[in-house]
Structures are given as C-alpha cells and as structure tokens.
Design a protein around this motif. Structure first.
Motif, PDB file in Angstrom:
ATOM      1  N   PRO A  37       0.885  -1.371  -0.014  1.00 51.10           N
ATOM      2  CA  PRO A  37       0.045   0.276  -0.056  1.00 51.10           C
ATOM      3  C   PRO A  37       1.163   1.057   0.112  1.00 51.10           C
ATOM      4  O   PRO A  37       2.023   0.847   0.205  1.00 51.10           O
ATOM      5  CB  PRO A  37      -1.052  -0.085   1.170  1.00 51.10           C
ATOM      6  CG  PRO A  37      -0.164  -0.899   2.279  1.00 51.10           C
ATOM      7  CD  PRO A  37       0.782  -2.134   1.627  1.00 51.10           C
ATOM      8  N   GLU A  38       0.131   2.082  -1.029  1.00 55.33           N
ATOM      9  CA  GLU A  38       1.446   3.615  -1.003  1.00 55.33           C
ATOM     10  C   GLU A  38       0.244   4.464   0.776  1.00 55.33           C
ATOM     11  O   GLU A  38      -0.940   4.254   1.017  1.00 55.33           O
ATOM     12  CB  GLU A  38       0.233   4.407  -1.280  1.00 55.33           C
ATOM     13  CG  GLU A  38       1.201   5.852  -1.845  1.00 55.33           C
ATOM     14  CD  GLU A  38       1.121   6.897  -2.760  1.00 55.33           C
ATOM     15  OE1 GLU A  38       0.700   6.421  -3.781  1.00 55.33           O
ATOM     16  OE2 GLU A  38       1.390   7.772  -2.704  1.00 55.33           O
ATOM     17  N   GLY A  46     -11.208  -2.629  -1.526  1.00 52.97           N
ATOM     18  CA  GLY A  46     -10.196  -3.690  -3.065  1.00 52.97           C
ATOM     19  C   GLY A  46      -9.120  -4.203  -2.509  1.00 52.97           C
ATOM     20  O   GLY A  46      -8.724  -4.911  -2.668  1.00 52.97           O
ATOM     21  N   HIS A  47      -8.851  -3.120  -0.835  1.00 50.15           N
ATOM     22  CA  HIS A  47      -7.362  -3.197  -0.627  1.00 50.15           C
ATOM     23  C   HIS A  47      -7.706  -4.739   0.393  1.00 50.15           C
ATOM     24  O   HIS A  47      -6.947  -5.475  -0.172  1.00 50.15           O
ATOM     25  CB  HIS A  47      -6.993  -2.605   0.188  1.00 50.15           C
ATOM     26  CG  HIS A  47      -6.209  -1.433  -0.232  1.00 50.15           C
ATOM     27  ND1 HIS A  47      -7.376  -0.290   0.229  1.00 50.15           N
ATOM     28  CD2 HIS A  47      -5.699  -1.061  -0.932  1.00 50.15           C
ATOM     29  CE1 HIS A  47      -6.956   1.283  -1.444  1.00 50.15           C
ATOM     30  NE2 HIS A  47      -6.067   0.337  -1.585  1.00 50.15           N
ATOM     31  N   THR A 234      -3.316  -4.367  -9.788  1.00 49.46           N
ATOM     32  CA  THR A 234      -4.444  -4.766 -10.303  1.00 49.46           C
ATOM     33  C   THR A 234      -3.793  -4.473 -11.864  1.00 49.46           C
ATOM     34  O   THR A 234      -3.035  -3.702 -12.686  1.00 49.46           O
ATOM     35  CB  THR A 234      -4.896  -3.941  -9.882  1.00 49.46           C
ATOM     36  OG1 THR A 234      -4.484  -2.482  -9.573  1.00 49.46           O
ATOM     37  CG2 THR A 234      -6.105  -4.359  -8.790  1.00 49.46           C
ATOM     38  N   ARG A 263      -8.966  -5.085 -10.853  1.00 44.31           N
ATOM     39  CA  ARG A 263      -9.312  -4.645  -9.442  1.00 44.31           C
ATOM     40  C   ARG A 263     -11.173  -4.987  -8.687  1.00 44.31           C
ATOM     41  O   ARG A 263     -11.586  -4.968  -9.637  1.00 44.31           O
ATOM     42  CB  ARG A 263      -8.947  -3.062  -9.295  1.00 44.31           C
ATOM     43  CG  ARG A 263      -9.499  -2.151 -10.112  1.00 44.31           C
ATOM     44  CD  ARG A 263      -9.627  -0.704  -9.606  1.00 44.31           C
ATOM     45  NE  ARG A 263      -9.022  -0.428  -9.374  1.00 44.31           N
ATOM     46  CZ  ARG A 263      -6.892   0.015  -8.390  1.00 44.31           C
ATOM     47  NH1 ARG A 263      -8.238   0.526  -7.628  1.00 44.31           N
ATOM     48  NH2 ARG A 263      -5.973   0.877  -8.855  1.00 44.31           N
ATOM     49  N   LEU A 264     -10.906  -4.826  -7.744  1.00 42.24           N
ATOM     50  CA  LEU A 264     -12.821  -4.896  -7.165  1.00 42.24           C
ATOM     51  C   LEU A 264     -13.371  -3.526  -7.693  1.00 42.24           C
ATOM     52  O   LEU A 264     -13.005  -2.940  -6.526  1.00 42.24           O
ATOM     53  CB  LEU A 264     -12.488  -5.609  -5.816  1.00 42.24           C
ATOM     54  CG  LEU A 264     -13.610  -5.607  -5.110  1.00 42.24           C
ATOM     55  CD1 LEU A 264     -15.497  -6.756  -5.649  1.00 42.24           C
ATOM     56  CD2 LEU A 264     -13.499  -6.159  -3.272  1.00 42.24           C
ATOM     57  N   LYS A 273      -9.361   5.915  -4.061  1.00 40.58           N
ATOM     58  CA  LYS A 273      -8.535   6.882  -2.701  1.00 40.58           C
ATOM     59  C   LYS A 273      -9.167   8.693  -2.300  1.00 40.58           C
ATOM     60  O   LYS A 273      -9.279   8.863  -1.689  1.00 40.58           O
ATOM     61  CB  LYS A 273      -6.839   6.594  -2.110  1.00 40.58           C
ATOM     62  CG  LYS A 273      -6.936   5.445  -1.557  1.00 40.58           C
ATOM     63  CD  LYS A 273      -5.663   5.151  -1.478  1.00 40.58           C
ATOM     64  CE  LYS A 273      -4.287   4.496  -1.836  1.00 40.58           C
ATOM     65  NZ  LYS A 273      -2.905   4.229  -0.956  1.00 40.58           N
TER      66      LYS A 273
HETATM   67  P1  ATP Z   1      -5.570   4.944  -5.584  1.00 37.68           P
HETATM   68  O1  ATP Z   1      -6.633   5.348  -5.644  1.00 37.68           O
HETATM   69  O2  ATP Z   1      -3.883   6.601  -5.114  1.00 37.68           O
HETATM   70  O3  ATP Z   1      -4.504   4.681  -7.219  1.00 37.68           O
HETATM   71  P2  ATP Z   1      -4.727   2.690  -4.613  1.00 37.68           P
HETATM   72  O4  ATP Z   1      -5.755   2.156  -4.833  1.00 37.68           O
HETATM   73  O5  ATP Z   1      -3.752   1.538  -5.567  1.00 37.68           O
HETATM   74  O6  ATP Z   1      -4.477   3.911  -5.562  1.00 37.68           O
HETATM   75  P3  ATP Z   1      -2.604   1.608  -3.722  1.00 37.68           P
HETATM   76  O7  ATP Z   1      -2.294   1.245  -1.588  1.00 37.68           O
HETATM   77  O8  ATP Z   1      -1.819   1.371  -4.380  1.00 37.68           O
HETATM   78  O9  ATP Z   1      -4.507   1.845  -3.721  1.00 37.68           O
HETATM   79  O10 ATP Z   1      -2.759  -0.222  -3.145  1.00 37.68           O
HETATM   80  C1  ATP Z   1      -2.468  -1.174  -2.911  1.00 37.68           C
HETATM   81  C2  ATP Z   1      -2.306  -2.125  -3.741  1.00 37.68           C
HETATM   82  O11 ATP Z   1      -4.026  -3.032  -3.066  1.00 37.68           O
HETATM   83  C3  ATP Z   1      -1.889  -2.741  -4.844  1.00 37.68           C
HETATM   84  O12 ATP Z   1      -1.206  -3.695  -4.907  1.00 37.68           O
HETATM   85  C4  ATP Z   1      -3.299  -2.203  -5.528  1.00 37.68           C
HETATM   86  O13 ATP Z   1      -2.827  -2.969  -6.470  1.00 37.68           O
HETATM   87  C5  ATP Z   1      -4.252  -2.714  -5.149  1.00 37.68           C
HETATM   88  N1  ATP Z   1      -5.624  -2.368  -4.353  1.00 37.68           N
HETATM   89  C6  ATP Z   1      -6.211  -1.280  -4.631  1.00 37.68           C
HETATM   90  N2  ATP Z   1      -7.480  -0.574  -4.715  1.00 37.68           N
HETATM   91  C7  ATP Z   1      -7.823  -2.663  -5.450  1.00 37.68           C
HETATM   92  C8  ATP Z   1      -9.148  -2.875  -5.892  1.00 37.68           C
HETATM   93  N3  ATP Z   1     -10.022  -2.258  -5.549  1.00 37.68           N
HETATM   94  N4  ATP Z   1      -9.376  -4.079  -5.812  1.00 37.68           N
HETATM   95  C9  ATP Z   1      -7.571  -4.895  -6.311  1.00 37.68           C
HETATM   96  N5  ATP Z   1      -6.532  -4.636  -5.355  1.00 37.68           N
HETATM   97  C10 ATP Z   1      -6.005  -3.076  -5.453  1.00 37.68           C
END
Ligand code: ATP
Ligand code: MG
Length: 554
Positions: A37-38, A46-47, A234, A263-264, A273
């Motif tokens: 995560p960032e 989704g995370h 994703t 992504r979900l 975010k």
């Molecule tokens: P942003 O919305 O700023 O693009 P992000 O949702 O990609 O950010 P990160 O913190 O980079 O946020 O995500 C961490 C991990 O979670 C990454 O590997 C990303 O691919 C995954 N991830 C983020 N959103 C989803 C989602 N909706 N479904 C599945 N995996 C996700």
C-alpha cells in the motif's frame, strides 16, 4: 485465514502460473508475495481483496507474505495512514511475521542502482521541465522525440546527479530518466522519470533527501530486494510491466514475476482513495470509519467481522477483466457469518404500545429465551413481561389484506417466546393515528397461529439510539454522473437514519463491539466509540434480507 487453506478444486489463473513456476523449479520452489500500500489513505474493500489474495497464496503454498509501504511520495503520505494500515491488515488476519518494510528503507540502494544505470549509459539527467517533457513524450498514436539532453556523457550525468542529490538545483529543474526508447509504442518506456527534485519532508527519512524515486523505479526493485517471487497487482499496471522487467534486467537483480488481476469494483460504492478522501474532507461522511464507507475502518465500525470480509473475497475469486460485483454479495457474506455467531435479542425500532387488558395488576413474568436457535451453547437469557409492551408499528395493520399474518383488529398473533395476543381495541389520537392497542393475552402456546412477532416489555425497556445505515450512494454506479455533476450528486440522502428504539432489558449490558441479531430486523453492532456503560448505541450492520433487491423487484 483458515478458509484460504482449503484448496479450491478449480485453480484460478494466478494459481496456475504459480503451479507452473513451481513445476519448472523457478525461485527454488519459493512463493513469496506482498501487499504494497501507499500510505496516503485508509484501506478499503478493494485492498482487502488484494491482501486476502496475496496472503492466501503465500499460505496456500507454504510461502511468505510481506507488508510493504510504497512510500515514495512524501507530499501525500502520513504516519497516521501507516498506523491505520498496519492495524487494518492485522485485523483482516494476514500475518507478515515481522516482515514489515518501507520502500524508503531502500532509498540508499535505489540511489546506488541509479548510479549503476548512469555508468552503464542507461540513465541520464534531463533538464526539460514537466511541460516540455509532456510535449516530447508524444501520444498513443505518435512516437516521442528524444530529449536534447539524452546524449550527455556518463561523466556529466554522474556529476549532475550527484549535484541533484546534494540539493544544488531547484525543485523540478532536472530529473533523472531511464534511457530506453522514445519511439516505443508503450509510453511507459519513453525514457520514464526515475528521480525528481522535490524538497519535501518525508514521514520516515525526514529531510535527508531532496530527490525522490518514482513509483515505477521503486516498485520492482523493492520486490526484488525482498525476494518476492510473484508481484501481484491490478490491471492498470499491465503497461508498466515492461518497465518493471527492464529495471530488474538492466540491474541484473532477482526478477519477480509481475501478475495483474482485475481490481474489485462494487455497486453503490466508490473505491478511489482520492474520492474517499474527498468524502471525508468535505464531511459527506463522519470520517474514515463512518460505517457507510467501504473502508476497512468503516466496515469494522459497521460490525462486519473479518471472517465475512475474507469469505466474500474468497467467493468473488480473481478475474482478468474489470467488472462490478453486486453489493448484495458482500452483504450476504456478512449475514451468513453473523447468522452463525450473533446471539438473538429483541428490539422494537418503531414502537406501538400494547396493553394486555387481562394481565393481573403488578405481575411480572420472566421467560427464559434461547440466545440462538441452532446453537444451545450461546445459552439463554431472561426476558420479562409485565402487562404493557411495545410491538413494531408495521406489525399491526388496521385494514389488513388476507395475507397479513401479523396483528389486526380481532386477529391473533404469537409474541415470540411468551404467548398469544388478540387485538380487541384500537386507540387513536385526535389525528386518527394509532397510539395504543388493547389486547388479551393467552399463555397457551400450543394453539396454531400463523404469525410470530417480536416485542419488548414496556416497564423494563431501554431507550437507545439505533443507527440505520443504507448504501452511501443511491445509484449502482456512482462514478457515472451526468454532465456537470459529480459522484457527490449521487449520494443517497437517506443513507443514515438515527432513531430511538425500545430494547429488551438484557441489552443494557451490551459491551462495545458486541453483535446481535435483533429478531426479524437485522444484525446490529454495539458502537465501540459512542456507547457508554449501560447506554449502548447500536449500528445496523445489515438487514436480514436484501431490501434493495425487493424494492427494485429484482
Ligand atoms: P489509488 O486509488 O491512489 O490508485 P490504490 O488503490 O492503487 O491507489 P495502493 O495503496 O497503491 O492504492 O494499493 C495497494 C495495493 O492494493 C496495490 O497492489 C493495488 O493494486 C491493490 N488495490 C488497490 N485497489 C484495489 C481494488 N479495488 N481491488 C483490488 N486490489 C486493489
Ligand atoms: Mg496504487
């Protein structure tokens, strides 16, 4: 996450890739995944999907799972987010076994690698500003143009990069770029930026650096340093994979396999975010943990258990194409989970007073009521009745159709666990609204009566705030807003209703974090923030049925 250890019969495409890698003896038989995560916001559903996937695979293959913060952008990242993410990942049940890392831990190594690439003639310092760089980059249909600084000597590049690092140039004045191919059909390979000058305080490295590596230059190498074997991300990173591969290859370091999945997306929700932050900052919701938010914080405060979130993530599987999952699936997973573990109790949300006209004055009868219909281990509780009680207003109907099996004038209904009442008289106020029902009580349970309703004893009832939550957005796809409108225009104006309900006496001792099924109404959670001893506040976690499906005639 015990459910992840049961290997599903059919293998998803990621499992198939890993199976093949293992069969080919790749990575010495190791499987090592990570969640990256960032730290620029709170985690959402989704995370959770990504965490369950990565941790589930590590567990299934007897491998390892890392938690790594991709903290390359000092401007948007904060310790508050790091702390919440750690806590939320732990809550979900993913165990990183002490392997929690930060991309910023690798800044020194990344810098040394940048120098290695400069020396190999694979990176150069460029003086184009952001605007110029955009013009030189070209478009999807047109190739880019080489930067006029592209052919600087290795010595000059080394000198300029050293001075960039030392803070000799102003923010944005120069960048370090990878020297790849300005004519590549993949824009990500058109000499992408590796380092930017940016004087910003970093939440971990403080003011040590005035240059920061780009996400693309950091991610693969961080995976590599940690010995990650399968770097799952994703779909939007599919076009970045050639760059990921380029970095590992040119540096000659361990090369993880990047694998992309869809992504979900969930109906009635937004997942970005940036949008979640906007909802919080503009106070459309009461914070990151608002129970209407599909943040992990929000779901926790709503009363979802980690078991339900994991079951949902498992059930939806992994896909290669983007699609939207029905919110009803998530709610079903929550219902199924709570059905098993939540003790039952009675509460009346919209009360009508019932007076039992044949009840002996001063008498209180106490019933022993099982806490769970299938699980006797959850025991029983005492439920008193003393001649006056509350029933749900819509469990009574004056002009009732034939199929209405609850209470109507002259009709009978069973009071859960107590007996049968018959409605003899309807009392109304001046405006004609029903204020009270006069009934006779029959303790004989054995008679056949069609309907059974819940109730609460009036003498001992506890008045408590109950928050009824509904979808935060009124439409299935909130991002789909007409011209001139935004997703905010799709907010559901009635996503929260707070009422004062009548609760059975036993609920007065509900502890923060306790979960119940209020019979016939839904699952409710004792709010851990606003509840006080003896004065609980309840959040409705989920209704017993998908009311949206019913209303929309699905
Ligand atoms: P942003 O919305 O700023 O693009 P992000 O949702 O990609 O950010 P990160 O913190 O980079 O946020 O995500 C961490 C991990 O979670 C990454 O590997 C990303 O691919 C995954 N991830 C983020 N959103 C989803 C989602 N909706 N479904 C599945 N995996 C996700
Ligand atoms: Mg991201």
């Amino acid at each position: 996450m015990d459910d992840a250890s049961d290997k599903p019969v059919s293998r998803n495409f990621i499992q198939q890739i890993i199976d093949a890698d293992l069969a080919a003896g790749k990575n010495g038989g190791r499987v090592h995944t990570r969640f990256p995560p960032e730290p620029n916001g709170y985690l959402h559903i989704g995370h959770a999907k990504s965490i369950c996937l990565n941790y589930g695979l590590a567990k299934e293959y007897g491998g390892k799972f890392n938690l790594r913060f991709d903290d390359t952008n000092p401007a948007k990242e904060e310790q508050e987010y790091v702390d919440s993410i750690v806590d939320d990942v732990r809550w979900l049940g993913a165990d990183w076994e002490g392997r929690m890392f930060f991309a910023s831990d690798y800044f020194d190594q990344l810098h040394a690698w940048a120098i290695q690439l400069i020396k190999a003639g694979k990176a150069y310092v460029c003086d184009l500003n952001a605007e110029e760089m955009r013009t030189y980059r070209g478009t999807l249909s047109e190739p880019g143009k080489d930067s006029p600084y592209r052919n600087r000597s290795v010595e000059e590049n080394l000198d300029l990069f050293t001075r960039m690092t030392a803070g000799e140039f102003s923010d944005g004045a120069r960048t370090l770029r990878a020297k790849i191919d300005m004519a590549s059909p993949n824009i990500n390979l058109r000499d992408p930026v590796m380092y930017r000058i940016k004087r910003a305080h970093h939440h971990r490295t403080g003011d040590k650096w005035c240059i920061y590596p780009s996400y693309d230059y950091t991610h693969g190498q961080s995976d590599s340093i940690e010995g990650i074997t399968h770097s799952i991300c994703t779909l939007e990173f599919e076009n970045h994979r050639p760059l990921y591969d380029w970095c590992c290859r040119e540096l000659g370091i361990h090369h993880p396999q990047q694998i992309e999945f869809a992504r979900l997306n969930l109906s009635y929700a937004v997942m970005s975010k940036r949008k979640l932050l906007q909802l919080v900052q503009e106070k459309h919701v009461d914070g990151w943990d608002d129970p209407r938010m599909l943040t992990i914080r929000g779901m926790r405060r709503r009363g979802y258990r980690a078991e339900a979130v994991r079951a949902f993530c498992e059930r939806i599987g992994v896909a290669k194409f983007n699609s939207t999952i029905e919110m009803a699936w998530l709610e079903d997973a929550v219902r199924e989970d709570l059905n098993i573990c939540a003790p039952r109790a009675m509460a009346v949300l919209r009360p009508v007073l019932v007076t039992l006209t044949n009840w002996p004055a001063g008498k209180t009868e106490v019933f022993d009521v099982p806490n769970h219909p299938q699980n006797p281990e959850l025991g029983t509780r005492k439920v008193p009745l003393s001649g006056k009680l509350f029933i749900e207003a819509d469990d009574f109907m004056e002009e009732a159709p034939k199929q209405f099996f609850r209470l109507k004038p002259g009709g009978e209904v069973r009071l859960r666990a107590a007996g049968i009442i018959k409605c003899d008289e309807v009392v109304k106020d001046a405006a004609g609204a029903v204020t009270e029902l006069h009934c006779t009580f029959d303790p004989d349970h054995s008679r056949k009566v069609k309907g059974t309703i819940h109730w609460v004893d009036a003498a001992t009832a506890l008045d408590a705030p109950v928050r009824l939550y509904d979808h935060l957005f009124a439409v299935e796809n909130p991002d789909d807003a007409p011209e001139g409108k935004t997703f905010l225009d799709n907010l559901n104006p009635s996503s929260l209703e707070t009422i004062t309900a009548k609760l059975e006496q036993s609920l007065a001792t509900a502890a923060p974090g306790d979960r119940f099924q209020f019979e016939r109404l839904g699952y409710f959670y004792t709010d851990p923030v606003d509840s006080r001893p003896g004065a609980p506040v309840f959040n409705r976690t989920v209704t017993l049925r998908d009311t949206w499906a019913k209303e929309k005639g699905r």
